[in-house]
Design a protein around this motif. Structure first.
Motif, PDB file in Angstrom:
ATOM      1  N   LYS A  43       0.860  -1.205   0.000  1.00 53.01           N
ATOM      2  CA  LYS A  43       0.000   0.000   0.000  1.00 53.01           C
ATOM      3  C   LYS A  43       0.887   1.243   0.000  1.00 53.01           C
ATOM      4  CE  LYS A  43      -3.807  -1.961   2.660  1.00 53.01           C
ATOM      5  NZ  LYS A  43      -3.713  -2.598   3.973  1.00 53.01           N
ATOM      6  N   GLY A  44       0.266   2.375  -0.381  1.00 50.47           N
ATOM      7  CA  GLY A  44       1.018   3.627  -0.369  1.00 50.47           C
ATOM      8  C   GLY A  44       1.526   3.915   1.031  1.00 50.47           C
ATOM      9  N   GLY A  45       2.728   4.407   1.108  1.00 49.93           N
ATOM     10  CA  GLY A  45       3.283   4.808   2.402  1.00 49.93           C
ATOM     11  C   GLY A  45       4.247   3.803   2.991  1.00 49.93           C
ATOM     12  N   SER A  46       4.099   2.503   2.598  1.00 48.61           N
ATOM     13  CA  SER A  46       4.993   1.490   3.198  1.00 48.61           C
ATOM     14  C   SER A  46       6.452   1.831   2.950  1.00 48.61           C
ATOM     15  CB  SER A  46       4.680   0.105   2.605  1.00 48.61           C
ATOM     16  OG  SER A  46       3.399  -0.309   3.004  1.00 48.61           O
ATOM     17  N   GLY A  47       6.754   2.244   1.712  1.00 45.65           N
ATOM     18  CA  GLY A  47       8.142   2.564   1.381  1.00 45.65           C
ATOM     19  C   GLY A  47       8.644   3.769   2.141  1.00 45.65           C
ATOM     20  N   ASP A  48       7.768   4.732   2.364  1.00 47.75           N
ATOM     21  CA  ASP A  48       8.166   5.942   3.105  1.00 47.75           C
ATOM     22  C   ASP A  48       8.528   5.578   4.545  1.00 47.75           C
ATOM     23  OD1 ASP A  48       5.233   7.169   1.531  1.00 47.75           O
ATOM     24  OD2 ASP A  48       7.293   7.349   0.795  1.00 47.75           O
ATOM     25  N   VAL A  49       7.752   4.650   5.096  1.00 48.88           N
ATOM     26  CA  VAL A  49       8.032   4.188   6.473  1.00 48.88           C
ATOM     27  C   VAL A  49       9.370   3.466   6.501  1.00 48.88           C
ATOM     28  CG1 VAL A  49       7.261   2.601   8.296  1.00 48.88           C
ATOM     29  CG2 VAL A  49       5.598   4.078   7.104  1.00 48.88           C
TER      30      VAL A  49
ATOM     31  N   ALA B 199       4.817  -5.234  10.496  1.00 46.61           N
ATOM     32  CA  ALA B 199       3.576  -5.537   9.756  1.00 46.61           C
ATOM     33  C   ALA B 199       3.049  -6.911  10.157  1.00 46.61           C
ATOM     34  CB  ALA B 199       3.832  -5.473   8.254  1.00 46.61           C
ATOM     35  N   ASP B 200       3.953  -7.870  10.324  1.00 52.41           N
ATOM     36  CA  ASP B 200       3.525  -9.233  10.706  1.00 52.41           C
ATOM     37  C   ASP B 200       2.919  -9.239  12.108  1.00 52.41           C
ATOM     38  OD1 ASP B 200       6.357 -10.867   9.012  1.00 52.41           O
ATOM     39  OD2 ASP B 200       4.388 -10.211   8.276  1.00 52.41           O
ATOM     40  N   LEU B 201       3.573  -8.555  13.048  1.00 49.49           N
ATOM     41  CA  LEU B 201       3.051  -8.524  14.424  1.00 49.49           C
ATOM     42  C   LEU B 201       1.704  -7.790  14.470  1.00 49.49           C
ATOM     43  CD1 LEU B 201       6.323  -7.816  16.476  1.00 49.49           C
ATOM     44  CD2 LEU B 201       5.096  -9.985  16.236  1.00 49.49           C
ATOM     45  N   GLN B 202       1.579  -6.735  13.670  1.00 52.17           N
ATOM     46  CA  GLN B 202       0.303  -5.988  13.646  1.00 52.17           C
ATOM     47  C   GLN B 202      -0.837  -6.875  13.125  1.00 52.17           C
ATOM     48  OE1 GLN B 202      -0.041  -3.561  15.409  1.00 52.17           O
ATOM     49  NE2 GLN B 202       0.577  -1.607  14.539  1.00 52.17           N
ATOM     50  N   VAL B 203      -0.530  -7.682  12.095  1.00 51.48           N
ATOM     51  CA  VAL B 203      -1.567  -8.576  11.545  1.00 51.48           C
ATOM     52  C   VAL B 203      -1.879  -9.683  12.552  1.00 51.48           C
ATOM     53  CG1 VAL B 203      -1.991 -10.330   9.753  1.00 51.48           C
ATOM     54  CG2 VAL B 203      -1.147  -8.049   9.125  1.00 51.48           C
ATOM     55  N   GLN B 204      -0.833 -10.140  13.260  1.00 56.83           N
ATOM     56  CA  GLN B 204      -1.074 -11.195  14.273  1.00 56.83           C
ATOM     57  C   GLN B 204      -1.906 -10.661  15.442  1.00 56.83           C
ATOM     58  OE1 GLN B 204       2.806 -12.635  15.438  1.00 56.83           O
ATOM     59  NE2 GLN B 204       3.337 -13.054  13.295  1.00 56.83           N
ATOM     60  N   SER B 205      -1.789  -9.363  15.699  1.00 55.69           N
ATOM     61  CA  SER B 205      -2.462  -8.846  16.925  1.00 55.69           C
ATOM     62  C   SER B 205      -3.750  -8.101  16.604  1.00 55.69           C
ATOM     63  CB  SER B 205      -1.507  -7.896  17.658  1.00 55.69           C
ATOM     64  OG  SER B 205      -1.227  -6.793  16.795  1.00 55.69           O
ATOM     65  N   GLY B 206      -4.353  -8.401  15.438  1.00 51.34           N
ATOM     66  CA  GLY B 206      -5.682  -7.811  15.250  1.00 51.34           C
ATOM     67  C   GLY B 206      -5.914  -7.137  13.921  1.00 51.34           C
TER      68      GLY B 206
ATOM     69  N   SER C 131      -5.618  -6.758   9.681  1.00 52.59           N
ATOM     70  CA  SER C 131      -5.695  -7.715   8.559  1.00 52.59           C
ATOM     71  C   SER C 131      -4.891  -7.136   7.404  1.00 52.59           C
ATOM     72  CB  SER C 131      -7.153  -7.850   8.113  1.00 52.59           C
ATOM     73  OG  SER C 131      -7.574  -6.601   7.546  1.00 52.59           O
ATOM     74  N   TYR C 132      -4.674  -7.961   6.366  1.00 53.07           N
ATOM     75  CA  TYR C 132      -3.939  -7.464   5.203  1.00 53.07           C
ATOM     76  C   TYR C 132      -4.665  -6.257   4.609  1.00 53.07           C
ATOM     77  CZ  TYR C 132      -1.521 -12.003   5.231  1.00 53.07           C
ATOM     78  OH  TYR C 132      -0.790 -13.112   5.556  1.00 53.07           O
ATOM     79  N   HIS C 133      -6.003  -6.263   4.708  1.00 53.82           N
ATOM     80  CA  HIS C 133      -6.774  -5.209   4.036  1.00 53.82           C
ATOM     81  C   HIS C 133      -6.691  -3.884   4.763  1.00 53.82           C
ATOM     82  CE1 HIS C 133      -8.522  -9.060   2.757  1.00 53.82           C
ATOM     83  NE2 HIS C 133      -8.770  -8.456   1.616  1.00 53.82           N
ATOM     84  N   ASP C 134      -6.767  -3.950   6.109  1.00 49.76           N
ATOM     85  CA  ASP C 134      -6.900  -2.673   6.833  1.00 49.76           C
ATOM     86  C   ASP C 134      -5.555  -2.102   7.282  1.00 49.76           C
ATOM     87  OD1 ASP C 134      -6.453  -2.759  10.044  1.00 49.76           O
ATOM     88  OD2 ASP C 134      -6.889  -4.748   9.238  1.00 49.76           O
TER      89      ASP C 134
END
Ligand SMILES: NC(=O)C1=CN([C@@H]2O[C@H](COP(=O)(O)OP(=O)(O)OC[C@H]3O[C@@H](n4cnc5c(N)ncnc54)[C@H](O)[C@@H]3O)[C@@H](O)[C@H]2O)[C@H](O)CC1
Ligand SMILES: [K+]
Length: 503
Positions: free
Chosen positions: A437-443, A473-480, A482-485
């Protein structure tokens, strides 16, 4: 974990068998290690068909068949070439299998080969290993097509049959594996955009090669959690803000303020000591509140875009240029002065890479490290080549560019390839589709900026920045999430979890 080319694997195999003296034991080890993994993926009542090809991959197959049969699994073998095509070593293991009352159907013996494939619950693909050359020839091509169409669960041995181990192949016929049990070390094609998916879920088994032999021969490695744990930046309790780097981000333009803001915040979250951000007055007015911890400076601008300016470059420990900076010609003049006057490591990202296109010759003139962070499209543009050619051989093109221009290259993708000016390479495998998604590279640029200011080698800091970015990103998806949000700003906030997990 190390990554090998076919040649590197052959050198490791040969040395282990001949010089160290493993001989046939290596194939026995390979077959038994794969059988152990297969056991965890099948049911006791499954009809398991091992499909054996002409080379040593087939030899592995006979060891697997004998091992599983000795444990009362319902095993049969389909050998797709006549016996005279089998090497002495493979013949040896075939005889062991037959001596243990194994059954073997030869392809040319009967037309029932399609039936045995159709009836199998699990197909163990031992047709071809890393010795495949060019497009798969008959009769193997027909067998591969039929297995893909009719085979039950497909478990490939070492590599999906027909898939090239190395980068560069234009066309291939391959097994589409559900699982691949990779022997000793993943081959390059595990990490290429157009071949990775053929492996299905993959895991590596060790079969007795000395680890030093693998590390001495492998030109590339995976920058994984083990690497991060041993090289992550440490915090001295007596340290002060000056110890963790004075960073500068130059970017943004009136109609693109957000990406620049994310880079600044990501650098702070990753532990930068002092951050200064230079952008247009309008950008700063709109985003300064998002990271009050940073200092802001209004850069000279024209029509909402930064232009050549006398910036505070000489006392910084790291500079990032280009995030959201736009593609105006006058902004290219600012890049020119940044390239010439920055006396610390410099990251060029986003639109900065677009503006760099006509200034590549300046890269080699810099005495300090320069880091480029292109995605495949930006890299193809820098190389002035078709993106499909680049994605077929990303390791090679990234290495050639890095060596030619004496820069570090972080070539972003599902698997990000990190290359140093002297050709060292690593792959980062953390992350998930939520990052597309947009912004990932900036981060990522902000994380890199902070990492490289915290007392590590530049190469280590790039590996660790990519690890943290993906792991967040992996920990964020594991803790609630999703790939979409998942948002790029969530990745910034997830950095804390990575540090806590590994501190
Ligand atoms: N070296 C060892 O003792 C060990 C190797 N391991 C396993 O062996 C394979 C590599 O074995 P190798 O014999 O070199 O290659 P293949 O098994 O892939 O067979 C090559 C064989 O296949 C034929 N062939 C090649 N290209 C084509 C094609 N395009 N169409 C049809 N047929 C083709 C040709 O006859 C070649 O000779 C490795 O992957 C491991 O699985 C053990 O794991 C460890 C010990
Ligand atoms: K195979």
């Amino acid at each position: 974990m190390f990554i090998v080319t076919a040649k590197e694997m052959y050198d490791i195999d040969h040395c282990t068998m001949e010089k160290i003296g493993f001989g046939k034991l290596l194939m026995e080890n390979a077959g038994r290690a794969v059988a152990e993994k297969v056991r965890q993926k099948v049911n006791a009542a499954d009809k398991i068909l091992i499909v054996v090809g002409p080379g040593n991959n087939g030899g592995d197959g006979y060891v697997i068949a004998r091992t599983l049969q000795n444990e009362q699994y319902r095993v049969s073998v389909l050998q797709v070439v006549p016996d005279q095509k089998l090497s002495e070593q493979v013949q040896f293991f075939k005889q062991l299998y037959l001596a243990c009352n194994g059954t073997c159907l030869l392809l040319d013996d009967s037309a029932e080969w399609k039936q045995v494939i159709s009836e199998a619950d699990v197909v163990i693909d031992s047709l071809l290993g890393i010795g495949v050359d060019g497009l798969v020839r008959e009769p193997l091509a027909s067998v591969i097509a039929f297995i893909n169409e009719k085979g039950g669960k497909i478990v490939s041995v070492d590599i999906p049959s027909g898939l090239p181990a190395d980068e560069g192949a234009e066309a291939f016929t391959s097994i589409q594996a559900d699982e691949t049990i990779v022997i000793a070390a993943p081959k390059t094609s595990v990490f290429l955009p157009h071949t990775a998916n053929y492996y299905g879920n993959w895991e590596v088994v060790s079969i007795g090669h000395p680890q030093t032999l693998i590390s001495e021969n492998a030109a590339c490695f995976v920058a994984d959690d083990v690497f991060f744990r041993t090289t992550m930046p440490k915090r001295d309790v007596n340290s002060h803000k000056g110890d963790h780097g004075k960073g500068l981000v130059i970017g943004g333009c009136d109609n693109m303020p957000g990406s620049f803001a994310m880079t600044v915040r990501a650098a702070l979250r990753t532990g930068a000591g002092l951050m200064t951000a230079v952008s247009t007055e309008k950008v700063i007015d709109r985003i300064a509140c998002l990271s009050p911890e940073a200092m802001y400076q209004i850069g000279a601008s024209e029509k909402g875009h930064l232009i050549a300016d006398d910036l505070p470059l000489d006392d910084k420990d790291g500079v990032a240029f280009g995030i959201g900076v736009g593609r105006e010609t006058k902004t290219a003049a600012l890049l020119e002065s940044v390239l010439q006057e920055t006396t610390c490591p410099l990251i060029i990202d986003g639109d900065g890479l677009y503006l760099l296109q006509n200034q590549l010759a300046r890269l080699k003139q810099r005495n300090e490290p320069t880091i480029l962070t292109p995605h495949m499209g930006e890299m193809a543009r820098l190389l002035e080549m078709d993106i499909s050619d680049l994605t077929r051989s990303p390791f090679r093109y990234a290495r050639e560019f890095a060596e030619e221009h004496h820069v570090y290259v972080v070539l972003k993708g599902k698997y990000t390839i990190i290359t140093s000016p002297d050709g060292n390479q690593a792959v980062s495998t953390t992350g998930n589709p939520g990052l597309a998604k947009g912004g990932s590279g900036d981060v990522l640029t902000g994380i890199i900026l902070a990492m490289m200011m915290q007392s590590q080698s530049i190469f280590q800091s790039l590996c660790n920045a990519c690890f943290v970015h993906g792991m967040s990103a992996d920990l964020q998806v594991q803790s609630g999430h999703s790939y979409h949000d998942l948002l790029a700003t969530d990745v910034i906030e997830g950095i804390a979890s990575v540090y806590r997990t590994f501190s």
